[in-house]
Design a protein around this motif. Structure first.
Motif, short mmCIF file in Angstrom:
data_model
loop_
_atom_site.label_atom_id
_atom_site.label_comp_id
_atom_site.label_asym_id
_atom_site.label_seq_id
_atom_site.Cartn_x
_atom_site.Cartn_y
_atom_site.Cartn_z
N ALA A 59 51.13 8.86 55.77
CA ALA A 59 50.08 8.16 55.03
C ALA A 59 49.06 9.15 54.46
N PRO A 60 48.40 8.77 53.36
CA PRO A 60 47.39 9.66 52.76
C PRO A 60 46.08 9.64 53.54
N VAL A 61 46.13 10.15 54.78
CA VAL A 61 44.95 10.23 55.64
C VAL A 61 44.97 11.61 56.30
N ASN A 62 43.86 12.32 56.26
CA ASN A 62 43.79 13.61 56.93
C ASN A 62 42.97 13.51 58.20
N ALA A 63 43.47 14.14 59.27
CA ALA A 63 42.72 14.14 60.53
C ALA A 63 41.44 14.95 60.37
N GLN A 64 40.45 14.59 61.19
CA GLN A 64 39.18 15.32 61.18
C GLN A 64 39.01 16.00 62.53
N GLY A 65 38.52 17.25 62.48
CA GLY A 65 38.36 17.99 63.73
C GLY A 65 39.69 18.65 64.11
N PHE A 66 39.78 19.06 65.39
CA PHE A 66 40.95 19.81 65.84
C PHE A 66 42.19 18.90 65.91
N THR A 67 43.30 19.40 65.37
CA THR A 67 44.58 18.71 65.46
C THR A 67 45.66 19.72 65.86
N ALA A 68 46.40 19.42 66.92
CA ALA A 68 47.42 20.36 67.39
C ALA A 68 48.51 20.51 66.32
N TRP A 69 48.89 21.72 66.02
CA TRP A 69 49.93 21.97 65.02
C TRP A 69 51.20 22.37 65.74
N PRO A 70 52.38 21.87 65.37
CA PRO A 70 52.65 20.97 64.24
C PRO A 70 52.65 19.48 64.61
N LEU A 71 52.38 19.15 65.91
CA LEU A 71 52.44 17.75 66.37
C LEU A 71 51.61 16.80 65.51
N GLY A 72 50.46 17.26 65.06
CA GLY A 72 49.56 16.39 64.29
C GLY A 72 50.05 16.15 62.86
N GLY A 73 51.14 16.82 62.47
CA GLY A 73 51.66 16.67 61.11
C GLY A 73 51.61 18.00 60.39
N GLN A 74 52.71 18.35 59.70
CA GLN A 74 52.77 19.64 59.00
C GLN A 74 53.45 19.47 57.65
N ARG A 75 53.06 20.31 56.68
CA ARG A 75 53.66 20.23 55.36
C ARG A 75 54.52 21.46 55.06
N LEU A 76 54.82 22.25 56.10
CA LEU A 76 55.55 23.50 55.89
C LEU A 76 57.01 23.26 55.52
N GLY B 7 55.78 15.11 54.51
CA GLY B 7 56.37 14.68 53.24
C GLY B 7 55.53 15.11 52.05
N ASN B 8 55.96 14.64 50.88
CA ASN B 8 55.31 14.99 49.62
C ASN B 8 53.99 14.22 49.48
N PRO B 9 52.86 14.95 49.33
CA PRO B 9 51.57 14.24 49.30
C PRO B 9 51.41 13.30 48.12
N SER B 10 52.19 13.48 47.06
CA SER B 10 52.00 12.61 45.90
C SER B 10 53.01 11.46 45.85
N GLN B 11 53.86 11.36 46.87
CA GLN B 11 54.91 10.32 46.84
C GLN B 11 55.17 9.81 48.25
N LEU B 12 54.73 8.57 48.53
CA LEU B 12 55.02 8.00 49.85
C LEU B 12 56.52 7.76 49.99
N GLU B 13 57.02 7.86 51.20
CA GLU B 13 58.42 7.51 51.47
C GLU B 13 58.61 6.00 51.33
N ILE B 14 59.82 5.59 50.97
CA ILE B 14 60.06 4.17 50.70
C ILE B 14 59.75 3.31 51.94
N GLU B 15 60.10 3.81 53.14
CA GLU B 15 59.86 3.01 54.35
C GLU B 15 58.35 2.82 54.57
N SER B 16 57.58 3.89 54.34
CA SER B 16 56.12 3.78 54.49
C SER B 16 55.56 2.78 53.50
N GLN B 17 56.05 2.87 52.25
CA GLN B 17 55.56 1.97 51.21
C GLN B 17 55.88 0.52 51.55
#
Ligand SMILES: [Zn+2]
Length: 339
Positions: free
Chosen positions: A125-142, A151-161
């Protein structure tokens, strides 16, 4: 009818067996390994816009099959009761039920957490965590080859949509909506999480969550195995779909009440009681032994029944504006004291 995935066969059998009670629509078909697998949305009860809605979801993470199995077991029992239980039919006249039991149907087929594109839907989802987030558990774009890929920040996955559309169109316009999204894999306890995942501030509807917890605990004192808490008490993540939907609700329908919960079944208990499961990746997220699976399938029936009845009768237990304060304070004391 698909034999590729037993849970999908079970769902499609329920749809064909009980056409008088369940309205079903395929939201999309996912192509995976030369199979075309449907994502089904089921509806029961009265769709009138002034009535409350319960939304039940599972299979967001494909490894966590037990969530879909638990929801299907309850749905099957509900549909069988529709044949003989007048009080259930009366209840369904006063509430609407919307379910997507196998959202990430491609991931369930592939027995992987992510969808077939390698995206973790609960980081999408297009939401960013605030404060400390463990990497990569909190989500990674690598890389989609690492877990928790956003995933791609400009295109939600079909299941999410599809999940977002269902909640926005079928739940949020109603004056009261409660959602439960079934997962497994964290800790020894069965947890019921509420927003937020992205930060440690309380949701607006903290008082309502406390009131629901209170009537459950008083009604079912022997079901004290559920631990209700904000997700951020355990860890924070980017891209949680429920955070996103909760904020959408707050801005679009501020007068309505929306309580989104996640059931996080504690799978470490099954591993502890059957250590051989440690050697199976699937066993980290699902009960393997038949007697344990049966036990887990019946363990949560009461919770789902409770949620349906509590949704239908929300006006009987929801604190009004003059009663909210003590519930709010109790929630702040219990979960947010360190803030
Ligand atoms: Zn999960």
């Amino acid at each position: 009818m698909s034999n590729a995935l037993p849970e999908l066969s079970q769902l499609e059998q329920l749809i064909s067996r009980y056409p008088n009670w369940v309205r079903a629509s395929p939201l999309a078909h996912i192509s995976v390994a030369r199979q075309s697998l449907a994502i089904w949305r089921l509806e029961l009860g009265n769709p009138a816009p002034h009535l409350p809605v319960l939304g039940l979801f599972a299979g967001v993470h494909g490894m966590e099959k037990i969530g879909s199995q638990v929801l299907l077991a309850w749905l099957e029992s509900l549909l069988i009761r529709c044949q003989w239980d007048d009080s259930l039919l009366q209840l369904l006249d006063n509430v609407r039920l919307v379910c997507i039991p196998l959202l990430n149907v491609g991931g369930l087929y592939l027995q992987q957490r992510a969808n077939p594109n390698g995206v973790d839907l609960m980081r999408n989802a297009p939401v960013n965590a605030q404060g400390f987030t463990a990497w990569p558990l909190g989500g990674q774009r690598l890389s989609k080859h690492l877990p928790w890929y956003r995933g791609n920040p400009s295109q939600l996955e079909i299941e999410s949509q599809l999940l977002i559309n269902t909640v926005q169109q079928q739940l949020l316009p109603h004056p009261f909506a409660l959602a439960m999204d079934c997962h497994s894999g964290f800790g020894l306890r069965d947890r019921i999480w509420f927003p937020y995942a992205a930060h440690k501030r309380p949701p607006y509807h903290l008082a309502e969550a406390v009131a629901l917890r209170e009537i459950f605990n008083k009604t079912y004192p022997n079901h004290d195995f559920y631990l209700m808490e904000p997700q951020s008490l355990n860890y924070t993540t980017h891209g949680d779909l429920w955070d996103y939907l909760y904020d959408q609700q707050r801005s679009q329908y501020p007068a309505h009440v929306f309580l989104p919960f996640t059931l996080e079944m504690g799978s470490w208990l099954w591993v502890k009681k059957n250590p051989r499961q440690l050697f199976s990746w699937f066993g980290h997220f699902n009960p393997i032994l038949p007697h344990r699976l049966t036990r887990v399938l019946r363990r949560h029936l009461t919770l789902f029944d409770f949620l349906l009845r509590a949704t239908a009768s929300y006006q009987r237990w929801l604190p009004d504006s003059t009663q909210r304060e003590p519930y709010q304070q109790a929630g702040l004391m219990r979960w947010y004291q360190s803030n």
